[in-house]
Design a protein around this motif. Structure first.
Motif, mmCIF file in Angstrom:
data_model
loop_
_atom_site.group_PDB
_atom_site.id
_atom_site.type_symbol
_atom_site.label_atom_id
_atom_site.label_comp_id
_atom_site.label_asym_id
_atom_site.label_seq_id
_atom_site.Cartn_x
_atom_site.Cartn_y
_atom_site.Cartn_z
ATOM 1 N N ALA A 52 -34.423 65.510 76.647
ATOM 2 C CA ALA A 52 -34.096 63.899 76.667
ATOM 3 C C ALA A 52 -33.493 63.355 77.715
ATOM 4 O O ALA A 52 -32.388 64.662 77.883
ATOM 5 C CB ALA A 52 -34.402 63.399 75.452
ATOM 6 N N HIS A 53 -33.872 62.603 78.634
ATOM 7 C CA HIS A 53 -33.488 62.061 79.760
ATOM 8 C C HIS A 53 -32.944 60.269 79.560
ATOM 9 O O HIS A 53 -32.950 59.891 80.778
ATOM 10 C CB HIS A 53 -33.310 62.060 81.360
ATOM 11 C CG HIS A 53 -32.948 63.767 81.575
ATOM 12 N ND1 HIS A 53 -33.501 64.971 81.305
ATOM 13 C CD2 HIS A 53 -31.755 64.041 82.775
ATOM 14 C CE1 HIS A 53 -32.649 66.262 81.843
ATOM 15 N NE2 HIS A 53 -31.848 65.262 82.675
ATOM 16 N N GLY A 54 -32.812 60.152 79.214
ATOM 17 C CA GLY A 54 -32.718 58.736 78.631
ATOM 18 C C GLY A 54 -33.738 57.728 78.772
ATOM 19 O O GLY A 54 -34.630 57.758 78.564
ATOM 20 N N ALA A 60 -36.595 65.395 83.856
ATOM 21 C CA ALA A 60 -36.218 65.155 85.443
ATOM 22 C C ALA A 60 -35.365 66.489 85.961
ATOM 23 O O ALA A 60 -35.015 66.226 87.079
ATOM 24 C CB ALA A 60 -35.205 63.654 84.582
ATOM 25 N N ASP A 61 -35.039 67.417 84.856
ATOM 26 C CA ASP A 61 -34.333 68.260 85.624
ATOM 27 C C ASP A 61 -34.872 69.413 86.486
ATOM 28 O O ASP A 61 -34.674 69.937 87.244
ATOM 29 C CB ASP A 61 -32.962 69.556 84.342
ATOM 30 C CG ASP A 61 -32.476 68.254 83.688
ATOM 31 O OD1 ASP A 61 -31.558 67.788 84.607
ATOM 32 O OD2 ASP A 61 -31.677 69.035 82.730
ATOM 33 N N ASN A 62 -37.016 69.177 86.426
ATOM 34 C CA ASN A 62 -37.669 69.887 87.212
ATOM 35 C C ASN A 62 -37.859 68.972 88.704
ATOM 36 O O ASN A 62 -38.380 69.791 89.411
ATOM 37 C CB ASN A 62 -38.347 69.916 86.343
ATOM 38 C CG ASN A 62 -38.602 71.203 84.993
ATOM 39 O OD1 ASN A 62 -37.450 71.770 85.052
ATOM 40 N ND2 ASN A 62 -38.679 71.389 84.136
ATOM 41 N N ASN A 129 -30.687 74.631 91.276
ATOM 42 C CA ASN A 129 -30.181 74.519 90.271
ATOM 43 C C ASN A 129 -30.456 72.559 89.315
ATOM 44 O O ASN A 129 -28.872 72.213 89.857
ATOM 45 C CB ASN A 129 -29.966 75.108 88.894
ATOM 46 C CG ASN A 129 -29.445 74.578 87.857
ATOM 47 O OD1 ASN A 129 -30.634 74.970 87.345
ATOM 48 N ND2 ASN A 129 -28.353 74.655 87.155
ATOM 49 N N GLY A 130 -30.996 72.410 88.377
ATOM 50 C CA GLY A 130 -31.116 70.655 88.128
ATOM 51 C C GLY A 130 -30.374 70.423 86.571
ATOM 52 O O GLY A 130 -31.306 69.711 85.853
ATOM 53 N N HIS A 131 -30.003 71.883 86.161
ATOM 54 C CA HIS A 131 -29.871 71.745 84.456
ATOM 55 C C HIS A 131 -28.310 72.207 84.470
ATOM 56 O O HIS A 131 -28.454 73.952 84.467
ATOM 57 C CB HIS A 131 -30.728 72.146 84.021
ATOM 58 C CG HIS A 131 -29.943 72.479 81.865
ATOM 59 N ND1 HIS A 131 -30.095 71.500 81.516
ATOM 60 C CD2 HIS A 131 -30.060 73.194 81.935
ATOM 61 C CE1 HIS A 131 -29.584 71.009 80.325
ATOM 62 N NE2 HIS A 131 -29.928 72.807 80.036
ATOM 63 N N GLY A 176 -23.080 60.484 85.303
ATOM 64 C CA GLY A 176 -23.477 61.418 84.482
ATOM 65 C C GLY A 176 -24.705 62.050 84.020
ATOM 66 O O GLY A 176 -25.840 61.471 84.770
ATOM 67 N N HIS A 177 -25.062 62.689 82.877
ATOM 68 C CA HIS A 177 -26.288 63.315 82.233
ATOM 69 C C HIS A 177 -27.333 62.157 82.139
ATOM 70 O O HIS A 177 -26.988 61.448 81.562
ATOM 71 C CB HIS A 177 -26.486 64.244 81.324
ATOM 72 C CG HIS A 177 -27.639 64.508 80.800
ATOM 73 N ND1 HIS A 177 -28.370 63.746 79.754
ATOM 74 C CD2 HIS A 177 -28.580 65.664 81.596
ATOM 75 C CE1 HIS A 177 -29.592 64.217 80.022
ATOM 76 N NE2 HIS A 177 -29.426 65.880 80.914
ATOM 77 N N ALA A 178 -28.450 61.989 82.941
ATOM 78 C CA ALA A 178 -29.584 61.001 82.758
ATOM 79 C C ALA A 178 -28.338 58.675 83.242
ATOM 80 O O ALA A 178 -29.027 58.702 82.954
ATOM 81 C CB ALA A 178 -29.952 60.751 81.812
ATOM 82 N N ASN A 181 -26.292 57.627 88.433
ATOM 83 C CA ASN A 181 -26.861 59.033 89.960
ATOM 84 C C ASN A 181 -27.686 59.725 89.717
ATOM 85 O O ASN A 181 -28.978 59.622 90.754
ATOM 86 C CB ASN A 181 -25.093 59.643 90.228
ATOM 87 C CG ASN A 181 -25.539 60.679 88.666
ATOM 88 O OD1 ASN A 181 -25.223 59.710 87.643
ATOM 89 N ND2 ASN A 181 -24.762 61.907 88.867
ATOM 90 N N GLU A 182 -28.063 59.987 88.257
ATOM 91 C CA GLU A 182 -29.671 61.238 88.096
ATOM 92 C C GLU A 182 -30.829 60.520 88.031
ATOM 93 O O GLU A 182 -31.351 60.560 88.916
ATOM 94 C CB GLU A 182 -29.200 62.227 86.814
ATOM 95 C CG GLU A 182 -30.211 62.656 87.034
ATOM 96 C CD GLU A 182 -30.367 63.779 85.820
ATOM 97 O OE1 GLU A 182 -29.492 63.916 84.914
ATOM 98 O OE2 GLU A 182 -31.024 64.748 85.897
ATOM 99 N N THR A 183 -30.578 59.031 88.260
ATOM 100 C CA THR A 183 -31.538 58.171 86.921
ATOM 101 C C THR A 183 -31.726 57.306 88.886
ATOM 102 O O THR A 183 -32.990 57.990 89.281
ATOM 103 C CB THR A 183 -31.198 56.880 86.321
ATOM 104 O OG1 THR A 183 -30.605 57.177 85.343
ATOM 105 C CG2 THR A 183 -32.497 55.489 85.815
HETATM 106 ZN ZN LIG Z 1 -30.961 65.654 84.181
#
Ligand SMILES: [Zn+2]
Length: 272
Positions: A52-54, A60-62, A129-131, A176-178, A181-183
């Motif tokens: 899960a990513h928000g 998303a990590d892929n 690496n994405g995770h 942060g995670h999701a 920045n990541e979004t």
């Molecule tokens: Zn992520």
């Protein structure tokens, strides 16, 4: 000017060496044999997980490391290995659609994947690496082990952590995670994967200070690195800038690391 000439020179070299595709998944064995390792010695291996990513896609990590590896490949004269999409999910296991691979299974499987890349002739194996979480420690450990055994050079990079300075630069705050920045990174890759209409700040929780509290599963799928920073805003221009600058910084790291390995003469001959 000097930098421009240098950049053009590098572009000319990589164009001359370009295979019909840089995707290992799409190239055939005859062409592969012609280019690896005589013309291409580097491979980018994207790794991620499904969690899960928000308001992002569970993958998303892929999505992020695949897009990053594709954007980098020409500039570092690399092939892109097929993604390893299942990983060691941590505290978000339990959310709908999330997968968990055990650490033992991941360690064994990834060891064979790295060994396979080495035995196919690659000298420089770069894991994009994405995770994070325990996956990072496992990848670092086996990258060193396979590197030593197969006499290849390995580099493991957590792109979001390596580029945390760019998060501060582009967004003016930590992520942060999701988080923002990541979004934004995913928004730059494919905005259809982002759902602003489902976003609310209550989907985010600041990461607790060490040893203060531990919840399993974590109470929200957005995990902020700092209190009051990283809540998601949706800004396409910032997203595109972040993607560009992250790609450039990652290209710089790979080029510099490979150049230093070459200069040091590490694992260059057959039997060194
Ligand atoms: Zn992520």
């Amino acid at each position: 000017m000097k930098i421009l000439v240098l950049a053009l020179g590098v572009a000319a070299i990589s164009a001359a060496q370009s295979p019909s595709t840089r995707e290992m998944n799409d190239i055939n064995w005859m062409e592969f044999r012609e280019v690896v390792p005589s013309k291409i010695k580097t491979v980018l291996l994207p790794t991620g997980t499904v969690e899960a990513h928000g308001v992002l896609n569970n993958g998303a990590d892929n999505t992020a490391p695949v897009a990053l590896a594709r954007a980098m490949a020409g500039d570092v004269n690399a092939m892109v290995a097929p993604l390893v999409p299942y990983g060691v999910t941590g505290s978000l296991d339990g959310y709908a659609g999330t997968f968990q691979v055990s650490e033992e299974a991941y360690r064994l499987f990834m060891t064979d994947v790295l060994r396979g890349l080495a035995r196919n002739g690659f000298k420089n194996i770069i894991i994009v690496n994405g995770h994070g979480g325990p996956q990072t420690a496992i990848l670092s450990e086996i990258a060193e082990k396979v590197g030593r055994a197969e006499r290849v050079r390995t580099l493991v990079v957590n792109w979001w952590a390596y580029c945390s300075d760019l998060t501060l630069k582009v967004f003016g705050e930590d992520g942060g995670h999701a988080g923002w920045n990541e979004t934004a990174f995913i928004q730059a890759v494919d905005k259809k994967l982002v759902h602003p209409e489902r976003y609310k700040d209550s989907l985010a929780t600041p990461r607790p200070a060490a040893s203060t509290w531990i919840a399993f599963p974590f109470p929200s799928p957005i995990i902020l690195y700092q209190p009051n920073q990283g809540y998601v805003k949706f800004d396409q221009a910032k997203a595109d800038q972040y993607f560009r600058e992250v790609t450039q910084k990652m290209v710089g790291l790979v080029r510099e690391t490979v150049a230093k390995w070459d200069e040091a003469g590490i694992f260059q001959g057959g039997n060194q």
